[in-house]
Design an enzyme around this catalytic site. Structure first.
Site, short mmCIF file in Angstrom:
data_model
loop_
_atom_site.label_atom_id
_atom_site.label_comp_id
_atom_site.label_asym_id
_atom_site.label_seq_id
_atom_site.Cartn_x
_atom_site.Cartn_y
_atom_site.Cartn_z
N ASP A 1 32.01 36.85 43.40
CA ASP A 1 31.95 37.04 44.85
C ASP A 1 30.48 37.04 45.25
OD1 ASP A 1 31.83 37.97 47.44
OD2 ASP A 1 33.14 39.68 47.13
N GLN B 1 27.48 38.85 49.38
CA GLN B 1 26.28 39.63 49.67
C GLN B 1 25.04 39.08 48.97
OE1 GLN B 1 26.23 42.00 51.90
NE2 GLN B 1 28.43 42.10 52.23
N HIS C 1 34.66 44.50 46.41
CA HIS C 1 35.25 44.51 47.75
C HIS C 1 36.74 44.27 47.61
CE1 HIS C 1 36.16 42.90 51.80
NE2 HIS C 1 35.05 43.45 52.23
N LYS D 1 27.67 36.12 56.98
CA LYS D 1 26.73 37.09 56.44
C LYS D 1 25.35 36.48 56.19
CE LYS D 1 30.46 39.71 54.22
NZ LYS D 1 30.54 40.81 55.20
N CYS E 1 35.64 48.69 52.75
CA CYS E 1 36.54 47.82 51.99
C CYS E 1 36.27 47.93 50.50
CB CYS E 1 36.42 46.36 52.45
SG CYS E 1 36.93 46.08 54.15
#
Length: 418
Positions: A212, A215, A135, A238, A376
């Site tokens: 990251d 997700q 991202h 999220k 993104c």
């Protein structure tokens, strides 16, 4: 309403009544353009159960005050609630609470690493290794650091199925690489990267790792301590929590070495015009008034997810993904991007002869919310040679009937554009 999702006691032990779970999400009951909403943009932001909405309402009605500043009852209650959210997130991630910096989300968290850890340390000739599937939040901060330090960016490429090319990645871990930035789960492809193995190989070579987890947190049971990374970032909105919430986890010794990059109240021990003594981590990095009610809501969201069970959530989303993938593959001219084994419930696709934005607009008129664009992740779409895709991202509160309605709407809009 009870904040705990229902478990069907007449079914197998621990089996979740998904219809009753769905009823916990008020927004899913609305109509769009006169049609029942089918919300398939969960990778963008998830919907919120009533328990989360109610917890924030309760905070503002009964406990609203600033944190860590006042000795009156409301100030104490607010501080206790805020710190309880830190402790709850630590349990959710399996880390120490004093290693968690609460912030607005992954973008802030990665920028914190960039400016407080990387900027003072990197120099000309150093390399930052970034995967193709990142991202922008895990690309742009490193570019800014590289411009200011003389370091350079090296790309870790992917394979045609959307998985990381691990052999090439490990070959790229040369002596000049000082930092590796990698997504746990791709927001476009759904690829679940083997971050434990990747971080082990990086650690053997003395490379600092930034993962990251935006997700991953909504879909997987996380054991951040077991991953073995140096930094891990999550975003609350999220994972059924409020917007403007998230955290950076970092090894304690790294936090202690890092200077703050935002100054203000609460991140200090003593201030004079001759100089400032900063607070201990993690509060050193939490200048100003935080999103207190948001973190109260995030606490409720984590309770909610754990009451269902992350394993049950993963299994449910796997079933929905299999259903949606099979149905989409039957549509002539439809191309799915990313089919790595064990992927998360994200499907990015294109339909031959139809622009992604046109399809998304027409699907919206049918009550179906999907995302169109570059998500993104411009460098990733460049790899596949496309300008945009549609993305249908599923959550545990979606249904098989919604998938069928989505596919029927897609078939209808495809014919309109033919």
């Amino acid at each position: 309403m009870n904040s705990k999702p229902a478990v069907d006691e007449a079914a197998q032990p621990g089996q979740v009544d998904w219809e009753r779970v769905r009823a916990d999400f008020p927004l899913l009951m609305r109509e769009v353009h006169g049609r029942p909403l089918v919300y398939l943009d969960n990778a963008n932001t998830s919907q919120k159960p009533l328990a989360v909405v109610s917890s924030q309402d309760e905070f503002y009605r009964r406990h609203n005050a600033n944190v860590s500043r006042a000795v009156h009852a409301l100030g104490t209650e607010a501080t206790e609630a805020y710190e309880a959210s830190r402790s709850r997130l630590a349990r959710f991630l399996n880390v120490r609470a004093d290693e968690l910096v609460l912030c607005s989300g992954t973008t802030f968290a990665i920028n914190l690493v960039a400016y407080s850890w990387a900027l003072p340390r990197l120099k000309q000739g150093d390399t930052i290794l970034v995967s193709r599937m990142e991202h922008h939040a895990n690309i742009v901060p490193w570019q800014l650091v590289a411009e200011r330090t003389g370091a350079r960016i090296r790309v870790a490429e992917i394979l045609p199925d959307g998985s990381l090319d691990l052999d090439a990645l490990y070959r790229s871990m040369t002596g000049d690489v000082k930092l590796l930035a990698v997504a746990h789960v791709s927001n476009v492809l759904g690829t679940v990267n083997p971050v434990r193995e990747i971080c082990r190989e990086a650690r053997r070579r003395g490379i600092t790792t930034v993962v990251d987890g935006s997700q991953a947190a909504p879909h997987l049971r996380l054991d951040v301590a077991g991953i073995g990374c140096d930094f891990y970032a999550v975003t609350g909105h999220k994972m059924c929590g409020p917007t403007g919430t998230g955290a950076l986890w970092a090894r304690r010794e790294l936090l202690q070495e890092m200077p703050p990059f935002i100054g203000g109240g609460e991140m200090i021990k003593e201030v004079s015009f001759e100089g400032t003594v900063f607070n201990d981590p993690p509060h050193r990095f939490e200048a100003g008034t935080p999103n207190i009610a948001g973190f109260v809501g995030l606490h409720a969201a984590m309770d909610y997810l754990d009451d269902i069970g992350m394993e049950a959530i993963s299994a449910r989303e796997g079933e929905l993904l299999a259903h949606a993938t099979e149905a989409l593959q039957a549509i002539p001219g439809l191309r799915i991007f990313g089919n790595a084994p064990g992927k998360a419930a994200v499907i990015s696709f294109l339909v031959e002869g139809a622009h992604a934005h046109d399809l998304a607009t027409l699907l919206d008129l049918e009550g179906v919310a999907v995302r169109s664009g570059q998500h993104c992740a411009h460098p990733l779409l460049q790899y596949f040679g496309v300008a945009a895709t549609l993305r249908a991202s599923l959550a545990f509160y979606n249904t098989h009937d919604e998938i069928d309605r989505f596919v029927a709407a897609l078939e209808k809009t495809r014919r309109l554009l033919a």
